[in-house]
Design an enzyme around this catalytic site. Structure first.
Site, PDB file in Angstrom:
ATOM      1  N   ARG A  77      -2.226 -11.345  -3.960  1.00  0.00           N
ATOM      2  CA  ARG A  77      -2.271  -9.900  -4.212  1.00  0.00           C
ATOM      3  C   ARG A  77      -1.444  -9.137  -3.196  1.00  0.00           C
ATOM      4  O   ARG A  77      -0.967  -8.045  -3.468  1.00  0.00           O
ATOM      5  CB  ARG A  77      -3.723  -9.395  -4.134  1.00  0.00           C
ATOM      6  CG  ARG A  77      -4.613  -9.943  -5.211  1.00  0.00           C
ATOM      7  CD  ARG A  77      -5.946  -9.248  -5.203  1.00  0.00           C
ATOM      8  NE  ARG A  77      -5.779  -7.789  -5.227  1.00  0.00           N
ATOM      9  CZ  ARG A  77      -6.792  -6.933  -5.235  1.00  0.00           C
ATOM     10  NH1 ARG A  77      -8.026  -7.385  -5.179  1.00  0.00           N
ATOM     11  NH2 ARG A  77      -6.592  -5.636  -5.264  1.00  0.00           N
ATOM     12  N   ASN A 111       0.806  -1.224   0.000  1.00  0.00           N
ATOM     13  CA  ASN A 111       0.000   0.000   0.000  1.00  0.00           C
ATOM     14  C   ASN A 111       0.839   1.274   0.000  1.00  0.00           C
ATOM     15  O   ASN A 111       0.275   2.367  -0.022  1.00  0.00           O
ATOM     16  CB  ASN A 111      -0.985  -0.016   1.173  1.00  0.00           C
ATOM     17  CG  ASN A 111      -2.061  -1.074   0.945  1.00  0.00           C
ATOM     18  OD1 ASN A 111      -2.174  -1.631  -0.152  1.00  0.00           O
ATOM     19  ND2 ASN A 111      -2.811  -1.365   1.975  1.00  0.00           N
TER      20      ASN A 111
HETATM   21  C1  EPZ Z   1      -6.709   1.821   1.708  1.00  0.00           C
HETATM   22  O1  EPZ Z   1      -7.908   1.654   0.984  1.00  0.00           O
HETATM   23  C2  EPZ Z   1      -5.974   0.504   1.624  1.00  0.00           C
HETATM   24  N1  EPZ Z   1      -5.652   0.209   0.222  1.00  0.00           N
HETATM   25  C3  EPZ Z   1      -6.836  -0.610   2.218  1.00  0.00           C
HETATM   26  O2  EPZ Z   1      -6.064  -1.804   2.194  1.00  0.00           O
HETATM   27  C4  EPZ Z   1      -7.141  -0.255   3.672  1.00  0.00           C
HETATM   28  O3  EPZ Z   1      -7.989  -1.233   4.219  1.00  0.00           O
HETATM   29  C5  EPZ Z   1      -7.833   1.118   3.730  1.00  0.00           C
HETATM   30  O4  EPZ Z   1      -7.005   2.116   3.085  1.00  0.00           O
HETATM   31  C6  EPZ Z   1      -8.084   1.572   5.155  1.00  0.00           C
HETATM   32  O5  EPZ Z   1      -6.867   1.637   5.852  1.00  0.00           O
HETATM   33  C7  EPZ Z   1      -4.597   0.844  -0.344  1.00  0.00           C
HETATM   34  O6  EPZ Z   1      -3.931   1.655   0.269  1.00  0.00           O
HETATM   35  C8  EPZ Z   1      -4.303   0.482  -1.773  1.00  0.00           C
HETATM   36  P1  EPZ Z   1     -10.108   4.528   2.519  1.00  0.00           P
HETATM   37  P2  EPZ Z   1      -8.801   2.952   0.610  1.00  0.00           P
HETATM   38  O7  EPZ Z   1     -10.359   5.463   1.388  1.00  0.00           O
HETATM   39  O8  EPZ Z   1      -7.952   4.135   0.456  1.00  0.00           O
HETATM   40  C9  EPZ Z   1     -14.626   5.777   3.026  1.00  0.00           C
HETATM   41  C10 EPZ Z   1      -5.658  -4.068   1.858  1.00  0.00           C
HETATM   42  O9  EPZ Z   1      -6.123  -5.059   2.425  1.00  0.00           O
HETATM   43  N2  EPZ Z   1     -14.436   6.615   1.826  1.00  0.00           N
HETATM   44  O10 EPZ Z   1      -9.123   4.906   3.552  1.00  0.00           O
HETATM   45  O11 EPZ Z   1      -9.713   2.558  -0.502  1.00  0.00           O
HETATM   46  C11 EPZ Z   1     -14.595   4.294   2.722  1.00  0.00           C
HETATM   47  O12 EPZ Z   1     -15.861   3.835   2.323  1.00  0.00           O
HETATM   48  C12 EPZ Z   1      -6.564  -2.926   1.453  1.00  0.00           C
HETATM   49  O13 EPZ Z   1      -4.441  -3.898   1.593  1.00  0.00           O
HETATM   50  C13 EPZ Z   1     -15.466   7.431   1.389  1.00  0.00           C
HETATM   51  O14 EPZ Z   1     -16.538   7.455   1.985  1.00  0.00           O
HETATM   52  O15 EPZ Z   1      -9.678   3.127   1.920  1.00  0.00           O
HETATM   53  C14 EPZ Z   1     -14.163   3.688   4.032  1.00  0.00           C
HETATM   54  O16 EPZ Z   1     -15.290   3.531   4.867  1.00  0.00           O
HETATM   55  C15 EPZ Z   1      -8.013  -3.245   1.698  1.00  0.00           C
HETATM   56  N3  EPZ Z   1     -15.275   8.201   0.276  1.00  0.00           N
HETATM   57  C16 EPZ Z   1     -13.260   4.760   4.636  1.00  0.00           C
HETATM   58  O17 EPZ Z   1     -13.525   5.954   3.904  1.00  0.00           O
HETATM   59  C17 EPZ Z   1     -14.084   8.199  -0.415  1.00  0.00           C
HETATM   60  O18 EPZ Z   1     -13.964   8.939  -1.419  1.00  0.00           O
HETATM   61  C18 EPZ Z   1     -11.770   4.456   4.528  1.00  0.00           C
HETATM   62  O19 EPZ Z   1     -11.504   4.146   3.180  1.00  0.00           O
HETATM   63  C19 EPZ Z   1     -13.053   7.365   0.060  1.00  0.00           C
HETATM   64  C20 EPZ Z   1     -13.235   6.587   1.176  1.00  0.00           C
END
Ligand code: EPZ
Length: 428
Positions: free
Chosen positions: A405, A23
């Site tokens: 992955r 990540n």
């Molecule tokens: C990152 O995902 C990671 N992936 C995820 O890792 C990780 O679980 C997640 O952050 C939380 O730490 C990468 O970095 C590639 P978020 P990301 O945006 O960025 C909400 C793994 O297993 N949200 O921080 O997609 C969302 O729904 C993966 O390696 C919005 O509402 O997660 C969630 O509830 C899985 N609107 C919360 O924020 C947005 O525009 C956190 O999501 C964006 C997010």
């Protein structure tokens, strides 16, 4: 599809080399879009997601050369350079396979003033919206339409720095806007930004590329935009979730394992949790040593939170450990609405877990028994491997493409520490 066969009961002893963080590597590779010079990334993990991202970037015009490490299981070095963006569309076919493809959006808009990126759609963990990525770019001055499932962005009048407040902490949202802001005229402030070590690693690399970023590691990042960024040479930070995962592998098998390259400061919440459970974690010259010598695994409640709280990416792995704890542990998943798909599979192995909305209650049982189980997402798949290491008898995990992955050479690394684990290759 490959499967993994585990015969449980072996105590893990030895050492495991921790590769670069998936990540961190994914946004860092996208940072290569921001410069026409060479961005050298060391400690690049050998993972399916890295290959998928490389394919996408090459389609956009990024020139990529990969140098192998000293051993087949070593991390690699990648050289990324983008003389010119030759294509600014990230197709649905690739994006649906890997949501992190959304990370090309900010760099494309900043570098060439346009982008056409497929909406990622939902995934196993939930709806996974990207509204904050889009809103932030609009605040910078981008015009964005949603057409046929694609985010179509343009910046006819260029982009201009502003203050962007995130109502929800978003890791890739912060990263997308951080990368865009580096090439945007004026000052951009990202408020309530994600503070994950992978965000910090990206910011530190961008500074090496000539970006002007202050507040790194805090919830407020301030960026003074530049006209161009230059190349850099950056070693990707060790993967703290892989560290936490193998720490639980040591704990669940009553083992004693040294995690080479692990950085305690990036997983303080996981270390604190493991110590409450009754696992010893100590710093060594090369990383961290994890041992469990006491007979009991204490039940400890978990609530997942943004960094520096307990990581949602460690929830499934910790649940596997709680399956054989001495009481009941309550696990609150606060980040994703559907991150308990490992529960029915763990129950097939004899675990006693009940789920009520975003809360799971794990009542420890004396032992788990091996069973055929199915991986559903990256972290769920590794929690089944962890449970298999401790279970009596044979466990076969299917659909291990999920595992590949985010974990490189998992069977080799665990077998080298004494686990009875092998990959059953799918018939060609
Ligand atoms: C990152 O995902 C990671 N992936 C995820 O890792 C990780 O679980 C997640 O952050 C939380 O730490 C990468 O970095 C590639 P978020 P990301 O945006 O960025 C909400 C793994 O297993 N949200 O921080 O997609 C969302 O729904 C993966 O390696 C919005 O509402 O997660 C969630 O509830 C899985 N609107 C919360 O924020 C947005 O525009 C956190 O999501 C964006 C997010």
């Amino acid at each position: 599809m490959d499967r993994i066969l585990i015969r449980g009961g072996s105590r893990l002893e030895g050492e495991i080399e921790i590769s670069g963080a998936k990540n961190a590597a994914l946004p860092l590779m996208c940072a290569g879009l921001l410069t026409d010079e060479v961005l050298k990334l060391r400690n690049l993990p050998q993972l399916a997601d890295i290959d998928t991202m490389a394919k996408l970037l090459q389609q956009l015009g990024v020139n990529i050369t990969i140098e192998d490490g000293p051993m087949a299981t070593s991390a690699q070095t990648g050289n990324f350079s983008t003389k010119a963006i030759t294509n600014y569309t990230a197709e649905y076919e690739l994006v649906r396979k890997m949501r992190a493809s959304i990370l090309v959006l900010g760099p494309l808009v900043a570098r060439c003033g346009k982008a056409r990126v497929s909406l990622p759609g939902g995934c196993a963990l939930g709806t996974r919206p990207v509204d904050l990525h889009i809103k932030g770019l609009q605040q910078l001055g981008a015009e964005i339409d949603l057409q046929d499932g694609y985010i179509v962005a343009s910046a006819p009048n260029g982009l201009k720095g502003t203050e962007i407040f995130f109502p929800v902490v978003t890791v890739t949202g912060t990263e997308n806007l951080l990368m865009a802001a580096c090439l945007v005229k004026g000052e951009t402030r990202l408020v309530n930004a994600a503070r994950e070590p992978e965000v910090t690693d990206l910011a530190e690399c961008l500074v090496k590329m000539g970006a002007d970023i202050t507040g790194i590691g805090t919830g407020t990042l301030v960026i003074q935009g530049k006209d161009t960024l230059h190349g850099a040479d950056h070693a990707i930070v060790a993967d703290r979730i892989v560290v936490g995962t193998y720490a639980i592998a040591a704990a669940i098998t009553n083992g004693n394992v040294e995690l080479i390259g692990a950085r305690a400061e990036h997983i303080q919440s996981v270390i604190a949790y493991l110590e409450q459970v009754g696992v010893e974690v100590s710093k060594t010259e090369d990383g961290l040593r994890v041992t469990r010598s006491s007979n009991t695994i204490r039940s400890v409640d978990i609530t997942t939170e943004p960094y520096p709280g307990f990581p949602t990416d460690m929830q499934a792995q910790a649940m596997a450990l709680m399956c054989m704890a001495d009481g009941a542990a309550v696990i609150n998943e606060t980040i994703f609405e559907n991150r308990f798909m490992h529960v029915p599979e763990l129950c097939r192995m004899g675990a006693n877990i009940t789920v009520n909305g975003m809360t799971a209650t794990v009542r420890g049982v004396p032992e788990l028994h091996g069973a055929p189980v199915m991986a559903t997402d990256l972290r769920a798949s590794v929690s089944l491997v962890l449970a298999g290491l401790a279970a009596k008898g044979e466990t076969i995990v299917s659909r291990v493409y999920h595992l590949d992955r985010g974990y490189d050479h998992v069977e080799q690394k665990l077998a080298a520490c004494g686990a009875s684990i092998e990959r059953l290759k799918a018939a060609a």
